[in-house]
Design a protein around this motif. Structure first.
Motif, PDB file in Angstrom:
ATOM      1  N   GLU A  46       0.815  -1.214   0.000  1.00  0.00           N
ATOM      2  CA  GLU A  46       0.000   0.000   0.000  1.00  0.00           C
ATOM      3  C   GLU A  46       0.853   1.270   0.000  1.00  0.00           C
ATOM      4  O   GLU A  46       0.320   2.385  -0.106  1.00  0.00           O
ATOM      5  N   ILE A  47       2.165   1.129   0.097  1.00  0.00           N
ATOM      6  CA  ILE A  47       3.047   2.301   0.160  1.00  0.00           C
ATOM      7  C   ILE A  47       2.993   3.147  -1.117  1.00  0.00           C
ATOM      8  O   ILE A  47       2.937   4.378  -1.043  1.00  0.00           O
ATOM      9  N   PRO A  48       3.021   2.569  -2.328  1.00  0.00           N
ATOM     10  CA  PRO A  48       2.996   3.425  -3.522  1.00  0.00           C
ATOM     11  C   PRO A  48       1.791   4.366  -3.573  1.00  0.00           C
ATOM     12  O   PRO A  48       1.932   5.541  -3.925  1.00  0.00           O
ATOM     13  N   ALA A  49       0.630   3.871  -3.204  1.00  0.00           N
ATOM     14  CA  ALA A  49      -0.552   4.742  -3.194  1.00  0.00           C
ATOM     15  C   ALA A  49      -0.413   5.816  -2.130  1.00  0.00           C
ATOM     16  O   ALA A  49      -0.763   6.985  -2.347  1.00  0.00           O
ATOM     17  N   ALA A  50       0.108   5.449  -0.959  1.00  0.00           N
ATOM     18  CA  ALA A  50       0.313   6.436   0.107  1.00  0.00           C
ATOM     19  C   ALA A  50       1.340   7.487  -0.319  1.00  0.00           C
ATOM     20  O   ALA A  50       1.196   8.668   0.021  1.00  0.00           O
ATOM     21  N   ALA A  51       2.349   7.064  -1.074  1.00  0.00           N
ATOM     22  CA  ALA A  51       3.382   8.000  -1.522  1.00  0.00           C
ATOM     23  C   ALA A  51       2.798   9.053  -2.454  1.00  0.00           C
ATOM     24  O   ALA A  51       3.244  10.214  -2.449  1.00  0.00           O
ATOM     25  N   ARG A  52       1.827   8.686  -3.252  1.00  0.00           N
ATOM     26  CA  ARG A  52       1.209   9.663  -4.145  1.00  0.00           C
ATOM     27  C   ARG A  52       0.419  10.716  -3.363  1.00  0.00           C
ATOM     28  O   ARG A  52       0.296  11.858  -3.803  1.00  0.00           O
ATOM     29  N   ARG A  53      -0.102  10.338  -2.211  1.00  0.00           N
ATOM     30  CA  ARG A  53      -0.854  11.297  -1.390  1.00  0.00           C
ATOM     31  C   ARG A  53       0.055  12.136  -0.505  1.00  0.00           C
ATOM     32  O   ARG A  53      -0.327  13.228  -0.081  1.00  0.00           O
ATOM     33  N   ASP A  54       1.247  11.624  -0.217  1.00  0.00           N
ATOM     34  CA  ASP A  54       2.146  12.279   0.728  1.00  0.00           C
ATOM     35  C   ASP A  54       2.923  13.397   0.030  1.00  0.00           C
ATOM     36  O   ASP A  54       3.682  13.137  -0.904  1.00  0.00           O
ATOM     37  N   PRO A  55       2.773  14.645   0.489  1.00  0.00           N
ATOM     38  CA  PRO A  55       3.507  15.745  -0.144  1.00  0.00           C
ATOM     39  C   PRO A  55       4.943  15.888   0.361  1.00  0.00           C
ATOM     40  O   PRO A  55       5.674  16.756  -0.117  1.00  0.00           O
ATOM     41  N   TRP A  56       5.345  15.068   1.321  1.00  0.00           N
ATOM     42  CA  TRP A  56       6.600  15.282   2.032  1.00  0.00           C
ATOM     43  C   TRP A  56       7.647  14.213   1.710  1.00  0.00           C
ATOM     44  O   TRP A  56       8.816  14.520   1.486  1.00  0.00           O
ATOM     45  N   LEU A  57       7.228  12.941   1.708  1.00  0.00           N
ATOM     46  CA  LEU A  57       8.173  11.828   1.671  1.00  0.00           C
ATOM     47  C   LEU A  57       8.019  11.013   0.389  1.00  0.00           C
ATOM     48  O   LEU A  57       6.914  10.833  -0.118  1.00  0.00           O
ATOM     49  N   ALA A  58       9.143  10.486  -0.092  1.00  0.00           N
ATOM     50  CA  ALA A  58       9.153   9.587  -1.244  1.00  0.00           C
ATOM     51  C   ALA A  58       9.921   8.323  -0.860  1.00  0.00           C
ATOM     52  O   ALA A  58      11.005   8.406  -0.265  1.00  0.00           O
ATOM     53  N   PRO A  59       9.399   7.143  -1.196  1.00  0.00           N
ATOM     54  CA  PRO A  59      10.026   5.900  -0.739  1.00  0.00           C
ATOM     55  C   PRO A  59      11.439   5.687  -1.243  1.00  0.00           C
ATOM     56  O   PRO A  59      12.302   5.205  -0.491  1.00  0.00           O
ATOM     57  N   VAL A  60      11.727   6.033  -2.495  1.00  0.00           N
ATOM     58  CA  VAL A  60      13.014   5.652  -3.084  1.00  0.00           C
ATOM     59  C   VAL A  60      14.183   6.239  -2.300  1.00  0.00           C
ATOM     60  O   VAL A  60      15.181   5.545  -2.025  1.00  0.00           O
ATOM     61  N   GLY A  61      14.086   7.489  -1.914  1.00  0.00           N
ATOM     62  CA  GLY A  61      15.168   8.105  -1.166  1.00  0.00           C
ATOM     63  C   GLY A  61      15.258   7.610   0.258  1.00  0.00           C
ATOM     64  O   GLY A  61      16.353   7.441   0.811  1.00  0.00           O
ATOM     65  N   LEU A  62      14.108   7.359   0.873  1.00  0.00           N
ATOM     66  CA  LEU A  62      14.108   6.870   2.251  1.00  0.00           C
ATOM     67  C   LEU A  62      14.735   5.482   2.339  1.00  0.00           C
ATOM     68  O   LEU A  62      15.467   5.187   3.291  1.00  0.00           O
ATOM     69  N   VAL A  63      14.437   4.632   1.379  1.00  0.00           N
ATOM     70  CA  VAL A  63      15.039   3.295   1.386  1.00  0.00           C
ATOM     71  C   VAL A  63      16.557   3.406   1.296  1.00  0.00           C
ATOM     72  O   VAL A  63      17.292   2.655   1.956  1.00  0.00           O
ATOM     73  N   GLU A  64      17.047   4.351   0.505  1.00  0.00           N
ATOM     74  CA  GLU A  64      18.493   4.527   0.366  1.00  0.00           C
ATOM     75  C   GLU A  64      19.131   4.972   1.675  1.00  0.00           C
ATOM     76  O   GLU A  64      20.168   4.420   2.091  1.00  0.00           O
ATOM     77  N   VAL A  65      18.553   5.973   2.354  1.00  0.00           N
ATOM     78  CA  VAL A  65      19.145   6.395   3.624  1.00  0.00           C
ATOM     79  C   VAL A  65      18.961   5.308   4.687  1.00  0.00           C
ATOM     80  O   VAL A  65      19.793   5.162   5.593  1.00  0.00           O
ATOM     81  N   GLY A  66      17.888   4.526   4.548  1.00  0.00           N
ATOM     82  CA  GLY A  66      17.690   3.407   5.459  1.00  0.00           C
ATOM     83  C   GLY A  66      18.797   2.382   5.348  1.00  0.00           C
ATOM     84  O   GLY A  66      19.224   1.804   6.355  1.00  0.00           O
ATOM     85  N   ARG A  67      19.281   2.151   4.141  1.00  0.00           N
ATOM     86  CA  ARG A  67      20.405   1.220   3.959  1.00  0.00           C
ATOM     87  C   ARG A  67      21.642   1.710   4.709  1.00  0.00           C
ATOM     88  O   ARG A  67      22.373   0.917   5.316  1.00  0.00           O
ATOM     89  N   ALA A  68      21.873   3.001   4.644  1.00  0.00           N
ATOM     90  CA  ALA A  68      23.030   3.554   5.364  1.00  0.00           C
ATOM     91  C   ALA A  68      22.869   3.363   6.869  1.00  0.00           C
ATOM     92  O   ALA A  68      23.822   3.028   7.570  1.00  0.00           O
ATOM     93  N   TRP A  69      21.660   3.598   7.381  1.00  0.00           N
ATOM     94  CA  TRP A  69      21.403   3.428   8.815  1.00  0.00           C
ATOM     95  C   TRP A  69      21.578   1.972   9.234  1.00  0.00           C
ATOM     96  O   TRP A  69      22.066   1.684  10.323  1.00  0.00           O
TER      97      TRP A  69
END
Length: 344
Positions: free
Chosen positions: A221-244
């Motif tokens: 359900e994340i892709p649909a939520a990402a379209r509604r979210d004006p702040w966050l995008a999954p692709v970049g968050l997953v990348e910084v998550g890998r670093a963490w």
């Protein structure tokens, strides 16, 4: 995370109290829904976030640029230092701040873990909520865990454990609330899941503001939520998550606490907006908690953006009022009609 957000307007939209929250037509039977229409201020924050904030996580290259960027100041605002007793100490090589009401004894305490995708430093909006807790008579412990890419979760958990352990030498766990927003809320929940292994008691309550619960953002359900979210995008968050994660399995509950055990945890209060990438995984957490008999209350705010209780909006101010009131154990009537979030 919050750099450059519009200045906070006056609370002309009025106050919403717990009594004025109502269930929405599409709510889970265990939801609390924010009543009323979406405020103009929330629309402004959403528009600003779409223009200035979302691009930072819109691609892998931009996420890597964010990881390479120099960290900003983590110092508390000067006004907070004037209003409260504020001190810093070193714990396991990291700075941990204590913010206490000036000239007052405290019986209640909170550990606050800030958000920022594990890459951004604590921001003014975090200090504002921390200051509001101190205004209400709550001692706040604020450990500044190391940020990616220089640091990983492997250093954060021992830090938070030691800060919590030290706090319990002066305040019983029954008077301590564990609070976090976004990435910090994910860390807070993951930490609570490890307490049984360290022989420490659960806190009185967990307050999770828009928690990042799954580092992989693999919920369908994340892709649909990402379209509604004006702040966050999954692709970049997953990348910084890998670093963490520092090369470890990102599904590990210490990184993705939606996968961890929930039975036996302190009662959870979760706050999330309908325009928030985190909402689908909050729903997963809610279903799992109910199945495992873990107490949970989920407040869903219609039209609200990520970490809305920290935003300069009527919805955010109302949620912050409730959070501060609950942590301080004050009767709700004591909080109505006064601003819980004076400028830091």
């Amino acid at each position: 995370m919050f750099r450059g957000l519009p200045a906070e307007p006056s609370p002309s939209g009025g106050w919403a109290t717990t009594a004025s929250l109502r269930r929405g037509r599409h709510a889970s039977p265990h939801d609390i829904r924010c009543g009323g229409s979406v405020s103009l201020a929330m629309h402004v924050v959403a528009s600003y976030a779409r223009l200035r904030m979302k691009p930072r996580s819109s691609s892998v290259s931009r996420a890597r640029r964010r990881l390479r960027a120099a960290k900003g100041s983590a110092e508390p605002p000067a006004a907070l230092l004037k209003r409260h007793d504020v001190s810093a100490r070193q714990v396991d090589g990291f700075v941990s701040w204590t913010v206490s009401p000036r000239g007052r004894e405290t019986s209640r305490a909170a550990v606050y873990l800030h958000g920022g995708a594990y890459v951004s430093e604590i921001a003014r909006q975090h200090w504002t909520l921390i200051g509001a807790l101190a205004d209400a008579g709550v001692r706040a412990e604020v450990p500044l865990y190391g940020l990616a890419p220089q640091h990983t979760y492997r250093e954060a958990y021992p830090l938070v454990t030691e800060v919590y352990r030290e706090l319990l030498t002066r305040t019983p766990a029954s008077e301590v609330t564990l609070v976090g927003d976004s990435a910090g809320a994910g860390l807070a929940l993951g930490f609570a899941q490890t307490l049984h292994t360290s022989g420490l008691p659960q806190p009185r309550r967990l307050v999770l503001i828009a928690p990042w619960l799954d580092l992989t953002l693999g919920n369908p359900e994340i892709p649909a939520a990402a379209r509604r979210d004006p702040w966050l995008a999954p692709v970049g968050l997953v990348e910084v998550g890998r670093a963490w994660a520092g090369g470890d399995d990102p599904t590990d509950p210490r990184l993705s606490p939606v996968n961890g055990p929930l039975a036996g945890l302190a009662a959870m209060d979760v706050f999330v907006g309908t325009r928030d990438l985190c909402l689908p995984d909050v729903r997963v957490l809610q279903r799992r908690a109910l199945a495992e008999g873990a107490p949970i209350s989920v407040t869903v705010c219609e039209g609200a953006v990520h970490v809305y209780p920290l935003t300069p909006t009527p919805e955010g101010r109302a949620a912050a009022t409730g959070i501060v009131t609950e942590i301080a154990h004050r009767p709700l009537a004591a909080a109505v009609g006064r601003d819980p979030l004076p400028g830091p």
